[in-house]
Enzyme design. Structure first.
Site, mmCIF file in Angstrom:
data_model
loop_
_atom_site.group_PDB
_atom_site.id
_atom_site.type_symbol
_atom_site.label_atom_id
_atom_site.label_comp_id
_atom_site.label_asym_id
_atom_site.label_seq_id
_atom_site.Cartn_x
_atom_site.Cartn_y
_atom_site.Cartn_z
ATOM 1 N N ARG A 36 -84.711 9.388 22.845
ATOM 2 C CA ARG A 36 -84.981 8.489 22.191
ATOM 3 C C ARG A 36 -84.442 8.557 21.005
ATOM 4 O O ARG A 36 -84.414 7.486 20.521
ATOM 5 C CB ARG A 36 -86.220 8.476 22.492
ATOM 6 C CG ARG A 36 -87.183 7.590 24.019
ATOM 7 C CD ARG A 36 -89.007 7.394 24.148
ATOM 8 N NE ARG A 36 -89.066 7.131 25.583
ATOM 9 C CZ ARG A 36 -90.974 6.805 25.255
ATOM 10 N NH1 ARG A 36 -91.329 7.375 24.786
ATOM 11 N NH2 ARG A 36 -90.364 5.848 26.433
ATOM 12 N N LYS A 197 -98.254 5.238 44.040
ATOM 13 C CA LYS A 197 -99.033 4.370 44.445
ATOM 14 C C LYS A 197 -98.335 2.374 44.592
ATOM 15 O O LYS A 197 -97.497 2.265 43.738
ATOM 16 C CB LYS A 197 -100.319 3.995 44.043
ATOM 17 C CG LYS A 197 -101.251 5.606 43.451
ATOM 18 C CD LYS A 197 -102.408 4.991 43.068
ATOM 19 C CE LYS A 197 -102.834 6.862 43.314
ATOM 20 N NZ LYS A 197 -102.848 7.163 42.845
ATOM 21 N N GLY A 350 -88.747 6.193 32.804
ATOM 22 C CA GLY A 350 -90.595 7.139 33.207
ATOM 23 C C GLY A 350 -89.309 7.886 34.177
ATOM 24 O O GLY A 350 -88.787 8.851 33.779
ATOM 25 N N GLY A 373 -92.984 2.378 30.723
ATOM 26 C CA GLY A 373 -94.270 0.989 31.391
ATOM 27 C C GLY A 373 -93.476 -0.256 31.209
ATOM 28 O O GLY A 373 -93.320 -1.410 31.594
#
Ligand SMILES: Nc1ncnc2c1ncn2[C@@H]1O[C@H](COP(=O)(O)OP(=O)(O)OP(=O)(O)O)[C@@H](O)[C@H]1O
Ligand SMILES: O=C(O)[C@H](O)COP(=O)(O)O
Length: 393
Positions: A36, A197, A350, A373
């Site tokens: 990053r 999920k 992610g 996110g």
């Protein structure tokens, strides 16, 4: 993009407050992955080369408005200084007298890094008083923190209302690549959604169903779909309350002519461990006491083939429990297919970004998003507050 960018600003001799996302992994006071930081270098170098006085701000972790010694940005300043090849001044405060004095001593082309903005309680509350105190330090605001653009905080949103503002080069690239994919994709366009999920991916799946030609499902969330289609899934992950929704997605895909692709075989294990007994079975043969932890060899081939034939592929979420080598083959196969395809490959941040990094394939992708996110929310079709707050062109 309809937002101002660096090229729209005259920054020579100006104090530029530049929000970056230096929320990087650290161990024992050292940065362990500087991806990053490197991603923000084009903007930082552009600003220094143009003769700006550069004031950088970032959060690190979630200190919740308190000073947390391990979350100070000194190791980041050290790493940044190595990467730009010159000194970087670091303050222990986020704003106020100490910072103003340090800024006053800077010359054109100098870089200063403020302390972790989340040490201030006003940051996450988007407190106008903090935004004002930050704005007071500079003449212009640049947001290059794509990874934090889904947060409406004082240094990502509030400050943009108080200064002339623009998107940095990383922000611009992320929005261009992901935005183009969602608005005007080359076809066939394939999205691959994995992870644990269904509930975390509902809006992403829903949004992609309006845009893609192929929607591939893998990872833990696949089993709710498989069970909803009437197969037994043994002890595999199941969200019982999402089974109806899973079927609705399959129906929506049919109605829209989207090829909705589920695993045809899986790797099952008698235990969630590296030393478990494992076997590949067809999707209607999952034993009652076993758990499916990866996609199987036939599925790997089908998914790789679709990727090879696609012009644009976006991938978010692993195909199995890739952290354990025995269940990493599905994720590896998809990563390899993305590395090899002639199509344009986008990794949606992610865990998938961590996986391609782990397999040494990051360089072979066309774009690896720095947002976790943030890229997820962008792919859900949501407006990112850190982008919305910037000046329009
Ligand atoms: N079949 C499976 N059973 C149980 N867990 C699984 C299975 N497949 C993948 N996982 C786990 O899912 C986790 C990742 O899911 P999660 O939804 O948290 O991340 P993600 O989808 O990569 O999201 P992001 O990219 O936004 O971080 C991994 O830790 C992986 O081990
Ligand atoms: O790592 C990230 O996804 C960003 O830096 C945002 O961090 P946050 O989830 O703590 O706001």
């Amino acid at each position: 993009m309809n937002k101002k960018t660096l090229q729209d600003l005259d920054v020579k001799g100006k104090k530029v407050f530049c929000r970056v996302d230096f929320n990087v992994p650290m161990k024992d006071g050292e940065v362990t992955d500087d991806t990053r930081i490197r991603a923000a270098l084009p903007t930082i170098n552009y600003l220094t080369e143009q003769g700006a006085i550069v004031i950088l701000a970032s959060h690190l972790g979630r200190p919740k408005g308190q000073v947390v010694e391990e979350l100070r940005l000194d190791p980041v300043a050290k790493k940044l200084s190595e990467l730009v090849g010159k000194d970087v001044t670091k303050t222990d405060a986020v704003y106020g007298e100490e910072v103003e004095k340090a800024v006053a001593e800077l010359n054109e082309g100098d870089i200063l890094l403020l302390e972790n903005v989340r040490f201030e309680a006003g940051e996450e509350k988007n407190d106008p008083a903090l935004a004002e105190a930050l704005a007071k330090l500079a003449d212009v605001y640049v947001n290059d923190a794509f990874g934090a653009a889904h947060r409406a905080h004082a240094s990502t949103a509030g400050i943009a209302e108080k200064l002339p503002s623009a998107a940095g080069l990383l922000m611009q690239k992320e929005l261009d690549v992901l935005g183009k994919a969602l608005e005007n994709p080359e076809r066939p366009f394939t999205a691959i959604i994995g992870g644990a999920k269904v509930k975390d991916k509902i809006n992403v799946i829903d949004n992609f169903l309006d845009k893609v030609d192929n929607l591939i499902i893998g990872g833990g969330l696949a089993y709710t779909f498989i069970k909803a289609q009437g197969h037994e899934i043994g002890k595999s992950l199941l969200e019982e309350d999402k089974m109806d929704l899973a079927n609705e997605f399959i129906e929506k895909a049919k109605a829209k002519g989207v090829n909705f692709v589920l695993p045809v075989d899986v790797i099952v294990a008698d235990d969630f461990s590296e030393t478990a007994n494992t076997k590949a079975v067809a999707i209607d043969q999952i034993p009652a006491e076993w758990e499916a932890l990866d996609i199987g060899p036939k599925t790997r081939e089908i998914y790789s083939q679709i990727v090879a034939e696609s012009k644009l592929i976006i991938w978010n979420g692993p195909m199995g429990v890739f952290e354990l080598d025995v269940f990493a083959n599905g994720t590896k196969a998809v990563a390899n297919a993305l590395a090899e395809t002639a199509g344009y490959s986008v990794i949606g941040g992610g865990d998938s970004a961590a996986a391609v990094e782990k397999f040494g394939l990051a360089e072979k992708m066309d774009h690896v998003s720095t947002g976790g996110g943030a890229s997820l929310e962008f792919m859900e079709g949501k407006v990112l507050p850190g982008v919305a707050a910037l000046d329009d062109k």
